[in-house]
Design an enzyme around this catalytic site. Structure first.
Site, PDB file in Angstrom:
ATOM      1  N   SER A  78      23.035 -11.471  -0.596  1.00  0.00           N
ATOM      2  CA  SER A  78      22.198 -10.559  -1.394  1.00  0.00           C
ATOM      3  C   SER A  78      20.753 -11.023  -1.389  1.00  0.00           C
ATOM      4  O   SER A  78      19.908 -10.452  -2.069  1.00  0.00           O
ATOM      5  CB  SER A  78      22.720 -10.484  -2.831  1.00  0.00           C
ATOM      6  OG  SER A  78      22.824 -11.774  -3.398  1.00  0.00           O
ATOM      7  N   THR A 128       8.366  32.471 -20.137  1.00  0.00           N
ATOM      8  CA  THR A 128       9.801  32.195 -20.287  1.00  0.00           C
ATOM      9  C   THR A 128      10.444  32.971 -19.133  1.00  0.00           C
ATOM     10  O   THR A 128       9.941  34.038 -18.752  1.00  0.00           O
ATOM     11  CB  THR A 128      10.372  32.682 -21.642  1.00  0.00           C
ATOM     12  OG1 THR A 128      10.224  34.089 -21.714  1.00  0.00           O
ATOM     13  CG2 THR A 128       9.650  32.058 -22.830  1.00  0.00           C
ATOM     14  N   HIS A 129      11.502  32.415 -18.587  1.00  0.00           N
ATOM     15  CA  HIS A 129      12.146  33.000 -17.387  1.00  0.00           C
ATOM     16  C   HIS A 129      11.143  33.159 -16.240  1.00  0.00           C
ATOM     17  O   HIS A 129      11.317  34.036 -15.394  1.00  0.00           O
ATOM     18  CB  HIS A 129      12.780  34.361 -17.694  1.00  0.00           C
ATOM     19  CG  HIS A 129      13.615  34.381 -18.934  1.00  0.00           C
ATOM     20  ND1 HIS A 129      14.972  34.175 -18.941  1.00  0.00           N
ATOM     21  CD2 HIS A 129      13.268  34.544 -20.234  1.00  0.00           C
ATOM     22  CE1 HIS A 129      15.426  34.229 -20.184  1.00  0.00           C
ATOM     23  NE2 HIS A 129      14.408  34.445 -20.990  1.00  0.00           N
ATOM     24  N   SER A 165      -1.400  20.914   7.690  1.00  0.00           N
ATOM     25  CA  SER A 165      -0.289  21.224   8.580  1.00  0.00           C
ATOM     26  C   SER A 165      -0.718  20.884  10.000  1.00  0.00           C
ATOM     27  O   SER A 165      -1.901  20.968  10.337  1.00  0.00           O
ATOM     28  CB  SER A 165       0.045  22.704   8.469  1.00  0.00           C
ATOM     29  OG  SER A 165       0.636  23.168   9.653  1.00  0.00           O
ATOM     30  N   LYS A 174      -3.726  25.327   5.901  1.00  0.00           N
ATOM     31  CA  LYS A 174      -2.852  24.752   4.876  1.00  0.00           C
ATOM     32  C   LYS A 174      -3.465  23.599   4.085  1.00  0.00           C
ATOM     33  O   LYS A 174      -4.208  22.793   4.578  1.00  0.00           O
ATOM     34  CB  LYS A 174      -1.540  24.253   5.511  1.00  0.00           C
ATOM     35  CG  LYS A 174      -0.662  25.357   6.047  1.00  0.00           C
ATOM     36  CD  LYS A 174      -0.101  26.256   4.967  1.00  0.00           C
ATOM     37  CE  LYS A 174       1.004  25.636   4.273  1.00  0.00           C
ATOM     38  NZ  LYS A 174       2.319  25.826   4.407  1.00  0.00           N
ATOM     39  N   ASN A 232      -1.333  21.346   1.528  1.00  0.00           N
ATOM     40  CA  ASN A 232       0.003  21.234   0.936  1.00  0.00           C
ATOM     41  C   ASN A 232       0.075  20.175  -0.160  1.00  0.00           C
ATOM     42  O   ASN A 232      -0.473  19.085  -0.012  1.00  0.00           O
ATOM     43  CB  ASN A 232       1.020  20.878   2.026  1.00  0.00           C
ATOM     44  CG  ASN A 232       1.176  21.989   3.045  1.00  0.00           C
ATOM     45  OD1 ASN A 232       1.032  23.166   2.705  1.00  0.00           O
ATOM     46  ND2 ASN A 232       1.438  21.621   4.290  1.00  0.00           N
ATOM     47  N   GLU A 267       5.579  17.396  -4.258  1.00  0.00           N
ATOM     48  CA  GLU A 267       6.906  17.705  -3.705  1.00  0.00           C
ATOM     49  C   GLU A 267       7.748  16.446  -3.574  1.00  0.00           C
ATOM     50  O   GLU A 267       8.946  16.436  -3.844  1.00  0.00           O
ATOM     51  CB  GLU A 267       6.761  18.361  -2.329  1.00  0.00           C
ATOM     52  CG  GLU A 267       6.155  19.751  -2.377  1.00  0.00           C
ATOM     53  CD  GLU A 267       5.774  20.225  -0.986  1.00  0.00           C
ATOM     54  OE1 GLU A 267       6.644  20.730  -0.279  1.00  0.00           O
ATOM     55  OE2 GLU A 267       4.600  20.074  -0.600  1.00  0.00           O
ATOM     56  N   GLN A 286      27.294  -7.315  -7.626  1.00  0.00           N
ATOM     57  CA  GLN A 286      26.110  -7.583  -6.807  1.00  0.00           C
ATOM     58  C   GLN A 286      25.457  -6.263  -6.377  1.00  0.00           C
ATOM     59  O   GLN A 286      24.281  -6.219  -6.048  1.00  0.00           O
ATOM     60  CB  GLN A 286      26.535  -8.409  -5.586  1.00  0.00           C
ATOM     61  CG  GLN A 286      25.402  -8.794  -4.671  1.00  0.00           C
ATOM     62  CD  GLN A 286      25.801  -9.901  -3.718  1.00  0.00           C
ATOM     63  OE1 GLN A 286      25.915 -11.045  -4.134  1.00  0.00           O
ATOM     64  NE2 GLN A 286      26.027  -9.587  -2.470  1.00  0.00           N
ATOM     65  N   LYS A 329      21.991  -4.349  -8.181  1.00  0.00           N
ATOM     66  CA  LYS A 329      20.551  -4.583  -8.078  1.00  0.00           C
ATOM     67  C   LYS A 329      19.795  -3.558  -7.231  1.00  0.00           C
ATOM     68  O   LYS A 329      18.736  -3.087  -7.643  1.00  0.00           O
ATOM     69  CB  LYS A 329      20.291  -6.002  -7.560  1.00  0.00           C
ATOM     70  CG  LYS A 329      20.441  -7.024  -8.698  1.00  0.00           C
ATOM     71  CD  LYS A 329      20.390  -8.447  -8.258  1.00  0.00           C
ATOM     72  CE  LYS A 329      21.716  -8.966  -7.782  1.00  0.00           C
ATOM     73  NZ  LYS A 329      22.822  -8.842  -8.760  1.00  0.00           N
TER      74      LYS A 329
HETATM   75  N1  ARG Z   1      24.683 -12.737  -5.831  1.00  0.00           N
HETATM   76  C1  ARG Z   1      25.572 -12.569  -6.964  1.00  0.00           C
HETATM   77  C2  ARG Z   1      25.241 -11.235  -7.666  1.00  0.00           C
HETATM   78  O1  ARG Z   1      24.221 -10.687  -7.390  1.00  0.00           O
HETATM   79  C3  ARG Z   1      25.408 -13.707  -7.917  1.00  0.00           C
HETATM   80  C4  ARG Z   1      26.626 -14.139  -8.629  1.00  0.00           C
HETATM   81  C5  ARG Z   1      27.680 -14.582  -7.735  1.00  0.00           C
HETATM   82  N2  ARG Z   1      28.724 -15.282  -8.400  1.00  0.00           N
HETATM   83  C6  ARG Z   1      29.811 -15.632  -7.742  1.00  0.00           C
HETATM   84  N3  ARG Z   1      30.636 -16.309  -8.366  1.00  0.00           N
HETATM   85  N4  ARG Z   1      30.017 -15.282  -6.524  1.00  0.00           N
HETATM   86  O2  ARG Z   1      25.988 -10.737  -8.462  1.00  0.00           O
END
Ligand code: ARG
Length: 456
Positions: free
Chosen positions: A23, A155-156, A277, A283, A285, A290, A322, A325
């Site tokens: 990770s 409205t609408h 464009s 154009k 834009n 958007e 994991q 994130k």
């Molecule tokens: N990289 C892991 C995560 O983002 C950290 C925790 C990992 N813990 C483990 N016992 N493998 O969740």
């Protein structure tokens, strides 16, 4: 490189499995939180005499060096490390030797990652709150500068009643203010330290969780170690706050796009926030608006991803987590980016008073005021409504507007209508007389602006 966890197994993993497991490429952005967490952890271990003071100081000193080298970009992340926690710990030990290995006493990556993510997201909340406040301030300023511009309210998506352009802008300021308060509220629950939960069950060491939490600026500690390592509610809450922010930005972006179309021409985006464009020379834009509307989809998707990752996970930590994130990082980046573009885009847009006013004159948006006029003369509202509707039909057949009907035409529908009808239905009066709290009158705009500025 030998894995820190080699022992029970050989640690000889398939390189593909390493890649799959790693990770680091996304959690490296939490390096500062990870190091600050470790510096506080070392302080707690020293205070509790769990590790010798000299070792703790040495650990802290080297962690600070690593932090500043990373800040300055002098240090590369070692892609062979599994995650940011392993990377920092391995680097520390490679630099100071045996004493580096003491740092992970009474701690696990499970509570460490929960801590880092909370710290990281607390800061993200603050940054997003300050961007939202900046945006709200711009909306208040823009409203003040264009206080007298009348536009049709819809409205609408059909012209409904005349309103002030400022009133429309300030509606968005209210939404964004609620977004601020939602983030502040989520931050309260985020501001609870899980460190000391360890792997899942707490620890036999005499740690001081309150001390460590206070060093890191947390209000409190989590009260159940299983929950401490497995709770990601705070990230879900934040993603839901961010989704609502995007809902608001997307609605606003949609209006920006409509208003800048040739059909409306209520505003003109500054050239800085438009594109041309490759084939159509005429154009201009509104790509930025958007994209803001489009990026709303990915933030909603991020919220769904995290909810789905968590659904059905047994206690306590599972590697599935994991996957928390990337969605939350992506959403934080997206929301910040969208706000950073939207703020100057609104600040620099040109407002076309003439076209807004022209549009407000068409569409019989003062028909309610004809009905109100009659009601104030004693006609029950439902009857007054009907008369007003018939007058509108007359206008349509004659291709004129209500202001252009003659008094005798009015009186052929109701003898109660007098010369003062014209004043009662003038667009300006229709607007400035809507003095009910929160209405579209100029006095209400002043109150709203004052109220909003007090909250910033
Ligand atoms: N990289 C892991 C995560 O983002 C950290 C925790 C990992 N813990 C483990 N016992 N493998 O969740």
């Amino acid at each position: 490189m030998t894995k820190l966890w080699t022992g029970r197994t050989t640690g000889r993993t398939d390189p593909l499995a390493d890649d799959f497991n790693s990770s680091l490429y996304f959690d490296k952005r939490m390096y500062r939180q990870d190091i600050e967490g470790s510096i506080a952890h070392a302080a707690m271990l020293m205070k509790q005499k769990i590790i010798p003071k000299e070792s703790g100081i040495k650990i802290q000193k080297e962690l600070r060096n690593i932090l500043s080298e990373l800040d300055l970009g002098e240090l590369e992340f070692d892609e062979y490390c599994e995650d940011i926690h392993m990377f920092i710990e391995q680097l520390l030990t490679s630099r100071i030797g045996e004493e580096g290995k003491m740092l992970h006493t009474a701690r696990s990556r499970n509570d460490q990652v929960a801590l880092d993510l909370r710290m990281y997201l607390k800061e993200e909340c603050d940054q997003i709150i300050s961007l939202l406040k900046e945006f709200i301030g711009v909306l208040a300023d823009k409203s003040e500068a264009h206080k007298e511009i009348i536009m049709p309210g819809y409205t609408h998506l059909q012209r409904a009643q005349p309103i002030l352009f400022a009133h429309h802008l300030l509606a968005y300021a209210q939404m964004l203010l609620r977004d601020v308060s939602r983030l502040e509220d989520s931050k309260k629950r985020m501001n609870v330290s899980p460190i000391g939960s360890c792997a899942l069950a707490g620890t036999t060491y005499h740690i001081d969780r309150y001390f460590e939490a206070a060093l890191l600026g947390f209000d409190d500690i989590s009260m159940n170690s299983l929950d401490g390592v497995s709770d990601r509610d705070f990230a879900v809450e934040m993603l839901s706050d961010l989704s609502l922010i995007m809902t608001h930005l997307s609605r606003f972006a949609e209006e920006f796009i409509l208003w800048s179309s040739w059909e409306f021409q209520f505003i003109e985006a500054d050239d800085q926030y438009t594109t041309g464009s490759s084939i159509m020379p005429q154009k201009k834009n509104p790509d930025m608006a958007e994209l803001i509307r489009g990026k709303t989809g990915r933030v909603y998707g991020d919220l769904m991803s995290l909810l789905t990752v968590l659904k059905g996970l047994p206690l306590a930590y599972n590697k599935d987590m994991q996957e928390d994130k990337e969605p939350i990082f992506d959403s934080c980046d997206t929301v910040k980016m969208c706000l950073k573009v939207f703020i100057p885009m609104i600040k620099t847009m040109k407002v076309n008073k003439k076209n807004m006013h022209y549009a407000a004159q068409k569409g019989f948006i003062n028909a309610t005021d004809v009905a109100d006029y009659l009601t104030k003369k004693g006609v029950p509202f439902r009857d007054a409504y009907k008369i007003s509707g018939q007058l509108v039909a007359l206008c349509i057949s004659k291709d004129c507007i209500l202001e252009e009907l003659s008094l005798s035409e009015y009186q052929s529908y109701s003898a109660l209508i007098k010369e003062d009808i014209y004043e009662a239905i003038s667009l300006r009066n229709c607007v400035i007389k809507r003095i009910s709290e929160g209405g579209t009158s100029i006095s209400s705009i002043d109150t709203q602006i004052q109220w909003i500025r007090k909250k910033l």
